[in-house]
Design an enzyme around this catalytic site. Sequence first.
Site, PDB file in Angstrom:
ATOM      1  N   ASP A  15      11.579  43.594  -7.990  1.00 49.82           N
ATOM      2  CA  ASP A  15      11.080  44.214  -6.769  1.00 49.82           C
ATOM      3  C   ASP A  15      10.818  43.138  -5.710  1.00 49.82           C
ATOM      4  O   ASP A  15      10.242  42.082  -6.013  1.00 49.82           O
ATOM      5  CB  ASP A  15       9.787  44.969  -7.097  1.00 49.82           C
ATOM      6  CG  ASP A  15       9.187  45.651  -5.897  1.00 49.82           C
ATOM      7  OD1 ASP A  15       9.850  46.531  -5.335  1.00 49.82           O
ATOM      8  OD2 ASP A  15       8.048  45.298  -5.522  1.00 49.82           O
ATOM      9  N   GLU A  53      16.207  43.042  -5.751  1.00 49.39           N
ATOM     10  CA  GLU A  53      16.044  43.773  -4.502  1.00 49.39           C
ATOM     11  C   GLU A  53      15.898  42.678  -3.449  1.00 49.39           C
ATOM     12  O   GLU A  53      14.819  42.081  -3.307  1.00 49.39           O
ATOM     13  CB  GLU A  53      14.805  44.659  -4.535  1.00 49.39           C
ATOM     14  CG  GLU A  53      14.634  45.477  -3.262  1.00 49.39           C
ATOM     15  CD  GLU A  53      13.338  46.277  -3.244  1.00 49.39           C
ATOM     16  OE1 GLU A  53      13.359  47.408  -2.719  1.00 49.39           O
ATOM     17  OE2 GLU A  53      12.299  45.772  -3.727  1.00 49.39           O
TER      18      GLU A  53
END
Length: 679
Positions: free
Chosen positions: A322, A359
């Site tokens: 993330d 990401e």
Amino acid sequence: MPTIDPLTNLGVRVTATGGELRVWSANATAIELCIFGEKDPNWVADSIQLVKDAGGVWSGKSSALVAGTRYSLRATGPTGPTHRFDSTLHLIDPYSRGLARTASGEWRSYVQDDAFDWSGVTKPNTPLDHTVLYEAHAKGISKLNTAVPEELRGTYAGLANERAIDYLKDLGVTAIQLLPVHQFVSEQRLVKQGLMNYWGYNTLNFFTPHAAYASRQAQFGGAGAVLREFKGMVKLLHEAGLEVILDVVFNHTAEEGVDGPTTSLRGLDNASYYRQDAKGNYIDVTGCGNTVDFSQPAAQRLALDSLRYWANEVQVDGFRFDLAATLGRDDRVEFDRHHPLLEAIVGDPALADVKMIAEPWDVGMGGWQVGNFPDGWSEWNDDYRDRARDFWLTDIGSARASGETPIGIGQLAAKLSGSAGVFSQQRGPLASVNFVTAHDGFTLADLTAYNQKHNLGNGENNRDGTDNNHSFNYGVEGPSHDATILRAREKATRNLLGTLLLSAGLPMITAGDEFGRSQRGNNNAYCHDSELTWLPWEHGDWQDDLLLVSQKLLRLRRENPALRPVRFGIFGETVPSATQMDWFNKEGLSMSITDWDSPAERTLQYLAASTPEFEEFNRILLIVHGLEVEETVCLPEHEGVISYELLWNSADDHAPKEIHAPTTELKLAPASMQLFRAN
């Protein structure tokens, strides 16, 4: 003499005579190990003052540090704007492999028994070009699945139930990518609103599985039983040939902003673990209140050791990071693609063959870094997502409104063939994680049914969630009974799935998109643990039909290696495990510059031939037509091609098998795709 790494063996190491605890803090002046009574997690039965070494590691031994023991840390240190020491607080060991909670809600570290019988089951090690990711929530995937025993629904064991595994195998995906399963808590703001963090992007500890996703039996059995259930899930998925990818959140923690709860890193060494200025103001590039400072070797080591633990002790197959750009920021808070942590993650021998997915952005200055990660990383490709949505949805909406489309076929073609303009020749098409939807944003069905977000239930007056949805509702906002609108939406959904699963790169499906799940227009359902976000298992006829299409497209991807090259081709050369690509317009002629660039040109024919190393030779023809009018195409002539066999038509799920010769003229339905095998 060899250099000794001062940051080795952090956490608890159990020995024959008890255990040793090692914890890092550069600024603490004293750290106390508190060991709690066996029956009372609030009673400190023993305490030990840890001793600091030259590398900032504090250590101590105790015969009571055995499996099942609950413990905490209390740290003392200097005052000042960058410090948050409080010797009265019981802190979580950052390396704690288990957690227990008191009746009052405080957390205690737990000495874990890591023993588990893997029975010889090993990782599937699916090649990256054969991998299809399925992003799912560990609870939501089975909570409503009546084929799973009721007591297991919404749990790790439920996910690994035979019926759940059969579904994944029948669908044709190869890896389940779980939203965060590290132990997390809900943000204070949500708790005050009576809401909760459902997605899990608020990590409390990087080594402990989230206990609430375990079965009640495992929860009553304690932290050891929770870990065993998690390992059992991994084992059963591996037995079925399915890989497990974990979404990990290292960029920030559940300690939130400077006034948030102090549970671990802040109380041990706020100045070292969190980015801040000289006045103690947090430098927040995550949008979550704090940012872990990965210019610090101890923070880098914490992330690496967590990855090693999950990959080796728990046997997971990969990680999705993330806000991964945060992990690559240096001491100036600037992104560096050669950051030691980014390179260590893909270069660490202990993490060999582990899939690493970024990401590749955060919310700080210079945070969008798609295509800029080191070799060995795959990256979420948001440009792929937006271009696919635009071609099949917003461009169609523009054409209906004005009679013209804003963009032609060229940009979509670049995405179909692996996004070579984004990822280097050396990294190849598998550096691109192709996706049309993810956990955040509209579901696939909602992309075709809503022009605006509908997030009032999130408690922020519809302010949260993106307004840039690249969606088109086909004339009605939300559900419709109009047969024409429903047919257009369903075909658009098939076109988007077809684009995703027939493109070069690493595809990711969001759970439920394969059968048209809706969140009723909520594009940021992070705070809903309800039927809004759980996968529904009672489907309408059109959803069953869409599921069959999804299964077929996944089978076609498996069977046709020309659709999944490992490397980019080079003009005039034969590159192993690449594809040789030829591009034709609707007349069957090689694409001209005008064809590529003209907004009016929305039809192409893409001929791709594999250059095999490990599979049989294969060649496909993909026809893409992006206007809501019928079109005639002339099938292209090409050396070695004598016929085209129809494999799939997005406008007709039940199209009969057809074989056509080159130069045959075919009618294309409005806004549709067709896939052929070229023989």
